[in-house]
Design an enzyme around this catalytic site. Structure first.
Site, PDB file in Angstrom:
ATOM      1  N   ASP A  13     -33.240  30.790   3.248  1.00  0.00           N
ATOM      2  CA  ASP A  13     -32.067  30.750   2.359  1.00  0.00           C
ATOM      3  C   ASP A  13     -32.444  30.850   0.892  1.00  0.00           C
ATOM      4  O   ASP A  13     -31.727  30.356   0.017  1.00  0.00           O
ATOM      5  CB  ASP A  13     -31.243  29.466   2.574  1.00  0.00           C
ATOM      6  CG  ASP A  13     -30.904  29.221   4.031  1.00  0.00           C
ATOM      7  OD1 ASP A  13     -30.418  30.151   4.669  1.00  0.00           O
ATOM      8  OD2 ASP A  13     -31.149  28.105   4.519  1.00  0.00           O
ATOM      9  N   LYS A  16     -33.385  36.113  -0.131  1.00  0.00           N
ATOM     10  CA  LYS A  16     -34.152  37.323   0.214  1.00  0.00           C
ATOM     11  C   LYS A  16     -33.274  38.553   0.282  1.00  0.00           C
ATOM     12  O   LYS A  16     -33.703  39.649  -0.074  1.00  0.00           O
ATOM     13  CB  LYS A  16     -34.862  37.124   1.570  1.00  0.00           C
ATOM     14  CG  LYS A  16     -36.000  36.124   1.531  1.00  0.00           C
ATOM     15  CD  LYS A  16     -36.709  36.023   2.866  1.00  0.00           C
ATOM     16  CE  LYS A  16     -35.838  35.463   3.957  1.00  0.00           C
ATOM     17  NZ  LYS A  16     -35.385  34.076   3.709  1.00  0.00           N
ATOM     18  N   GLY A  40     -29.742  35.070   8.103  1.00  0.00           N
ATOM     19  CA  GLY A  40     -28.496  35.407   7.438  1.00  0.00           C
ATOM     20  C   GLY A  40     -28.754  35.844   6.012  1.00  0.00           C
ATOM     21  O   GLY A  40     -29.293  35.076   5.216  1.00  0.00           O
ATOM     22  N   HIS A  41     -28.404  37.090   5.692  1.00  0.00           N
ATOM     23  CA  HIS A  41     -28.583  37.605   4.337  1.00  0.00           C
ATOM     24  C   HIS A  41     -27.220  38.020   3.788  1.00  0.00           C
ATOM     25  O   HIS A  41     -26.503  38.789   4.428  1.00  0.00           O
ATOM     26  CB  HIS A  41     -29.526  38.812   4.332  1.00  0.00           C
ATOM     27  CG  HIS A  41     -30.934  38.460   4.701  1.00  0.00           C
ATOM     28  ND1 HIS A  41     -31.856  39.404   5.097  1.00  0.00           N
ATOM     29  CD2 HIS A  41     -31.569  37.276   4.731  1.00  0.00           C
ATOM     30  CE1 HIS A  41     -33.001  38.802   5.368  1.00  0.00           C
ATOM     31  NE2 HIS A  41     -32.851  37.518   5.144  1.00  0.00           N
ATOM     32  N   GLN A 224     -35.955  33.925   7.617  1.00  0.00           N
ATOM     33  CA  GLN A 224     -36.279  32.505   7.472  1.00  0.00           C
ATOM     34  C   GLN A 224     -37.259  32.279   6.304  1.00  0.00           C
ATOM     35  O   GLN A 224     -37.235  33.020   5.346  1.00  0.00           O
ATOM     36  CB  GLN A 224     -36.842  31.932   8.781  1.00  0.00           C
ATOM     37  CG  GLN A 224     -35.815  31.799   9.897  1.00  0.00           C
ATOM     38  CD  GLN A 224     -35.739  33.026  10.770  1.00  0.00           C
ATOM     39  OE1 GLN A 224     -36.721  33.680  11.043  1.00  0.00           O
ATOM     40  NE2 GLN A 224     -34.553  33.345  11.232  1.00  0.00           N
TER      41      GLN A 224
END
Length: 430
Positions: A13, A16, A40-41, A224
């Site tokens: 988080d 990235k 999750g991006h 991650q």
């Protein structure tokens, strides 16, 4: 031409998605090399928000090749949905813009069922997984019972792979009180999704080698963060794959000599989702303020992130294990308005000062942070695009982080917007 690996240097988080998207303008190929759709991006481009989980962040840029490498575990049904969502937002996705490694293991429905059942049944500390089947899919990979993308093209091979997996999983399911897997229904679902996935399948290792020889720039994107690495993270509260930069080579089939620059993404404070040790975690108004200002909710899970002060000890450690050449410092603007800021510069463990996080879980739980206090700033850093736009105290804060982690800042991000970025060192520079 330089090839760059982007890794998270905390617990994920770190931002990235934005950095990879920003760098992808300079790249020809963007390759995901580990993880699954537990990642999750969030990208914000000209006010349009894109939420990505399985797809590489570069997929939103026209004219680029995006790659899902063999180090990823892939839920084919989720991927089909994610592609449809992005197409509805005007993003073009085709076999010319997206390639999936033929040897990528698949996440099947029983993987998620097993993941969730284990978390619900455990009588000891929960790991805090996303419940999406990532861990069980990696277990099947090393247990040599995975269904892989290439298997979808041959029914006899597919059935043999499924049967081998079910011998293992049906036994586990009995122990957890679950019904056996419906083999016929599973095969029918795989038959249905196969023609939607196979057009994207190809020998990624060969294509990346060809691109490299042709002088193309490759951007390797991790998911991650390094503190969730299966070997070097806060075990057992970790993900199920290697997250550190070395995985970029094995996760795509390109040799380690092809990596020219490792960029570690680092948030200007610290967060983590789920269970596990967190030495600088705050349970006070400052922690709430960081979470509120930073919108600290997981892109994938929606879970509230735990927040704390910047931990230079941990980041220095992850810079070593990933061979980080420079960091991208994100979310500096979240610290605007704090009168005082703290940085963890060491730990105290049973009366002894130490300069790294111990490996033993029970020792990790007992370490106490040693803080250095710095002056905050009242002026806004949001949207700054040069050092001259930053308050003097903010510059001092960044410079002190560089000293403590023994690694320079290459990029500085001051908002979710793509262009609100200060470039110090171009990772793609030859």
């Amino acid at each position: 031409m330089a090839n760059v690996v982007v890794v998270g240097a905390q617990w994920g988080d770190e931002g990235k998605g934005k950095i990879v998207d920003w760098l992808s303008e300079r790249a020809d190929v963007i390759a995901r090399f580990q993880g699954g759709h537990n990642a999750g991006h969030t990208l914000v481009i000209d006010g349009q928000v894109y939420k990505l989980h399985a797809l590489p962040s570069g997929v939103v840029r026209p004219g680029k090749l995006s790659v899902i490498g063999n180090g990823v575990v892939l839920d084919p049904w989720h991927l089909v949905e994610e592609i449809a969502t992005l197409r509805a937002q005007g993003v073009e996705i085709s076999p010319e813009t997206l390639m999936i490694a033929e040897n990528t293991p698949l996440i099947l429905p029983f993987h998620g069922e097993l993941d969730r059942a284990r978390e619900a049944a455990t009588s000891v500390a929960r790991i805090g997984t996303t419940g999406r089947g990532i861990g069980p899919a990696y277990e099947d990979k090393v247990g040599r019972r995975s269904v892989r993308v290439a298997d979808l093209a041959d029914r006899a091979t597919l059935e043999a792979r499924v049967d081998r997996a079910l011998v293992h999983h049906d036994a586990l399911r009995r122990g957890l009180g679950l019904e056996p897997v419906d083999r016929a229904a599973l095969l029918a679902r795989l038959d249905e999704v196969a023609p939607k996935i196979l057009p994207f399948a190809g020998p990624v290792w060969r294509v990346l080698n060809e691109k490299r020889r042709a002088g193309k720039r490759i951007l390797f994107e991790g998911a991650q963060g390094a503190l969730l690495d299966i070997d070097f993270g806060t075990y057992p509260f970790v993900t199920s794959s290697n997250v550190i930069a070395g995985q970029a080579a094995t996760g795509t089939g390109i040799g380690p000599g092809a990596i020219d620059f490792v960029l570690g993404i680092v948030k200007a404070y610290t967060t983590r989702v789920g269970e596990g040790p967190f030495p600088t975690e705050l349970h006070d108004a400052d922690g709430e303020r960081l979470g509120t200002r930073g919108h600290e909710f997981g892109t994938t899970t929606g879970r509230k992130r735990r927040c704390g002060w910047f931990d230079a000890v941990l980041v220095r450690q992850t810079c070593v294990t990933s061979g980080v050449n420079g960091i991208a410092l994100t979310k500096l603007d979240v610290l605007d308005g704090f009168e005082e800021l703290k940085i963890c510069v060491g730990y105290e463990l049973d009366g002894e000062v130490i300069d790294h996080l111990p490996t033993a879980t029970e020792q990790q739980a007992r370490v106490r942070p040693i803080y250095e206090t710095m002056e905050g700033w009242s002026a806004s850093t949001e949207g700054a695009r040069s050092w001259a736009d930053l308050p003097g105290a903010a510059v001092k804060y960044v410079r002190r982080i560089e000293e403590l982690i023994q690694c320079p800042v290459a990029l500085l991000s001051t908002s979710p917007e793509r262009e609100d970025t200060i470039l110090v060192t171009d990772p793609f520079a030859d």
